[in-house]
Every structure is written in structure tokens, then in C-alpha cells.
Design a protein around this motif. Sequence first.
Motif, PDB file in Angstrom:
ATOM      1  N   ILE A 277       0.834  -1.197   0.000  1.00  0.00           N
ATOM      2  CA  ILE A 277       0.000   0.000   0.000  1.00  0.00           C
ATOM      3  C   ILE A 277       0.869   1.247   0.000  1.00  0.00           C
ATOM      4  O   ILE A 277       2.009   1.243   0.456  1.00  0.00           O
TER       5      ILE A 277
ATOM      6  N   LEU B  64      12.042 -11.672   1.604  1.00  0.00           N
ATOM      7  CA  LEU B  64      11.667 -10.901   2.803  1.00  0.00           C
ATOM      8  C   LEU B  64      12.920 -10.422   3.537  1.00  0.00           C
ATOM      9  O   LEU B  64      12.996  -9.264   3.967  1.00  0.00           O
TER      10      LEU B  64
ATOM     11  N   LEU C  16      14.012  -6.488   4.193  1.00  0.00           N
ATOM     12  CA  LEU C  16      14.354  -5.931   5.508  1.00  0.00           C
ATOM     13  C   LEU C  16      15.766  -5.352   5.514  1.00  0.00           C
ATOM     14  O   LEU C  16      16.041  -4.326   6.138  1.00  0.00           O
ATOM     15  N   GLU C  17      16.637  -6.013   4.795  1.00  0.00           N
ATOM     16  CA  GLU C  17      18.041  -5.620   4.775  1.00  0.00           C
ATOM     17  C   GLU C  17      18.277  -4.335   3.969  1.00  0.00           C
ATOM     18  O   GLU C  17      19.064  -3.475   4.358  1.00  0.00           O
ATOM     19  N   THR C  18      17.554  -4.223   2.847  1.00  0.00           N
ATOM     20  CA  THR C  18      17.813  -3.106   1.936  1.00  0.00           C
ATOM     21  C   THR C  18      16.857  -1.934   2.121  1.00  0.00           C
ATOM     22  O   THR C  18      17.154  -0.810   1.702  1.00  0.00           O
ATOM     23  N   GLY C  19      15.656  -2.207   2.702  1.00  0.00           N
ATOM     24  CA  GLY C  19      14.673  -1.143   2.834  1.00  0.00           C
ATOM     25  C   GLY C  19      13.881  -0.902   1.565  1.00  0.00           C
ATOM     26  O   GLY C  19      13.100   0.063   1.498  1.00  0.00           O
ATOM     27  N   TYR C  20      14.065  -1.760   0.575  1.00  0.00           N
ATOM     28  CA  TYR C  20      13.281  -1.696  -0.658  1.00  0.00           C
ATOM     29  C   TYR C  20      12.679  -3.083  -0.919  1.00  0.00           C
ATOM     30  O   TYR C  20      13.259  -4.096  -0.505  1.00  0.00           O
TER      31      TYR C  20
ATOM     32  N   ARG D 289      10.169   2.138  -1.528  1.00  0.00           N
ATOM     33  CA  ARG D 289      10.907   2.233  -0.273  1.00  0.00           C
ATOM     34  C   ARG D 289       9.993   1.829   0.875  1.00  0.00           C
ATOM     35  O   ARG D 289       8.875   2.339   1.005  1.00  0.00           O
ATOM     36  N   VAL D 290      10.441   0.928   1.689  1.00  0.00           N
ATOM     37  CA  VAL D 290       9.597   0.379   2.752  1.00  0.00           C
ATOM     38  C   VAL D 290       9.480   1.352   3.926  1.00  0.00           C
ATOM     39  O   VAL D 290      10.490   1.860   4.425  1.00  0.00           O
ATOM     40  N   VAL D 291       8.236   1.580   4.346  1.00  0.00           N
ATOM     41  CA  VAL D 291       7.974   2.425   5.513  1.00  0.00           C
ATOM     42  C   VAL D 291       7.623   1.569   6.722  1.00  0.00           C
ATOM     43  O   VAL D 291       8.083   1.822   7.831  1.00  0.00           O
ATOM     44  N   SER D 292       6.793   0.552   6.503  1.00  0.00           N
ATOM     45  CA  SER D 292       6.449  -0.355   7.597  1.00  0.00           C
ATOM     46  C   SER D 292       6.029  -1.703   7.028  1.00  0.00           C
ATOM     47  O   SER D 292       5.652  -1.804   5.854  1.00  0.00           O
ATOM     48  N   ILE D 293       6.122  -2.721   7.850  1.00  0.00           N
ATOM     49  CA  ILE D 293       5.637  -4.057   7.488  1.00  0.00           C
ATOM     50  C   ILE D 293       4.860  -4.604   8.681  1.00  0.00           C
ATOM     51  O   ILE D 293       5.362  -4.601   9.811  1.00  0.00           O
TER      52      ILE D 293
ATOM     53  N   GLU E 147       6.824   3.992   0.091  1.00  0.00           N
ATOM     54  CA  GLU E 147       6.858   5.206  -0.718  1.00  0.00           C
ATOM     55  C   GLU E 147       7.139   4.755  -2.141  1.00  0.00           C
ATOM     56  O   GLU E 147       8.234   4.281  -2.457  1.00  0.00           O
TER      57      GLU E 147
END
Lengths: 120, 120
Positions: free
Chosen positions: B18, B36, B40-44, B67-71, B85
Motif C-alpha cells: 500500500i 523478505l 528488511l536488509e535493503t529497505g526496498y 521504499r519500505v515504511v512499515s511491514i 513510498e
Amino acid sequence: MDLDIYFRKGPLIPAIVIDAADGEVLMLAYMNRESLAKTLETGYTWFYSRSRQALWNKGATSGHVQRVVSIYGDCDDDTLLIQVEQTGPACHTGNRSCFFKPLLPPGIEPHQNGKEDDLS
Amino acid sequence: MDLDIYFRKGPLIPAIVIDAADGEVLMLAYMNRESLAKTLETGYTWFYSRSRQALWNKGATSGHVQRVVSIYGDCDDDTLLIQVEQTGPACHTGNRSCFFKPLLPPGIEPHQNGKEDDLS
């Protein structure tokens, strides 16, 4: 309506359920052809329980039913997005949404590179 | 972090993506344990392509990265919800979201039984 296109890859299709009021993602469950047909026919969500191997009318026992507002398929017809009017909490735990267990909470940088974000 | 709990039912877990800006559901893709971990490691976001049977870094070729904001995991640890994002459109068709094919558009009553609903 030809529902076969949604079951080309297998007998089950994942259905993302979102709240029509604010778009929050409430849950994900699976539909087979019969449960999708019953959802369209009744206007309330029906899923297929993989553990019980049976159709499942969401809220039939809890009263926490989901009235269907819209259904969209994705670009390659292998996922559904269902907008609902949710009565009560969607999750059997009593939470509004099933997604309440943070794996990576917001504000925690997944990569520990010291970069500061400025995206409020 | 113990990622094994997410792969108890099988080698792949569906991940709903989302938009962090407004919560819109952009796409659904699958992750194996390695993708997965790389996310977590890269943030993407990294996914596992079932058709190509290979890891897939979303946006690596198109530039439309996430770009990961939350999981968050769901109540029974078999689905992920990833807030990102999104750079550019998420869908390979050029649409912002993959969910643009109406199966049941809003405003069309699925059940033609004349019942009026009063669930505001």
C-alpha cells in the motif's frame, strides 16, 4: 459474467478486503469460484477456508459481516480487491484489521545506514 | 528476527503493498524467505516471481522502486502488509495501482433483490 479468468492459475484467488469508509486494509482471504459467485449473488463476502476446506460466509457466526461495495481485479487477474462496509471488527481477535502485528514498525529504518528521513 | 513463522504454511507469503501517502492498495506479490530478508536488509521491496522462479527487486528495471515504511503481519502470520513510498506507477501497465479492472463497480448492487441497505 465469466469468472474463469480468475482461476486460470489455480482454484483459489487471494482477495484483499478493504474498508469502504477509509480504505484501510482489513484482511486477506481466499475465494474459489463458488465463493466468488456467492459473493456476487448475495452482496456479502464468502471465502474458501483452506484449513476447513469449506465455504465460509464471513460474519455468519460473529455477526461481523461484510457488505460488498465494489470488486476490482488486478492487471493479471490473479488477485481481487474488495471494498466492503464492515460491521464490527474484521479480525477474529477483535481487532478492526487483521494487520496489527508489526514486523517493521514505521519509523524504524530497515537499513541501518544512519540516513535521516524527512517525510512527515 | 525470526522470519520462519511467516513460512509455516508454505515457501511463499502474499504481500499486500500500500501507498504510505494515502493507503491505496497498489499491488500484491509474493515473498519467499530470502526476498523478505532482502527487503528488511535493503529497505526496498524484493519479491519472488512465481512465473520466473526468481527473486525480483521491484523497480530494478523500470525505476519504479518501493521504499519500505512499515511491514505488518496479520493475525495468523500468513499475509504481510507493506507500506511503501512508491516511485512512479506501481503497475507494469503504467497505472498507479494494479487494481484497475472493475469486476463489480461501485454503485452496482450485486444482489438484485430490491433490499435497501442502511449500513452507513
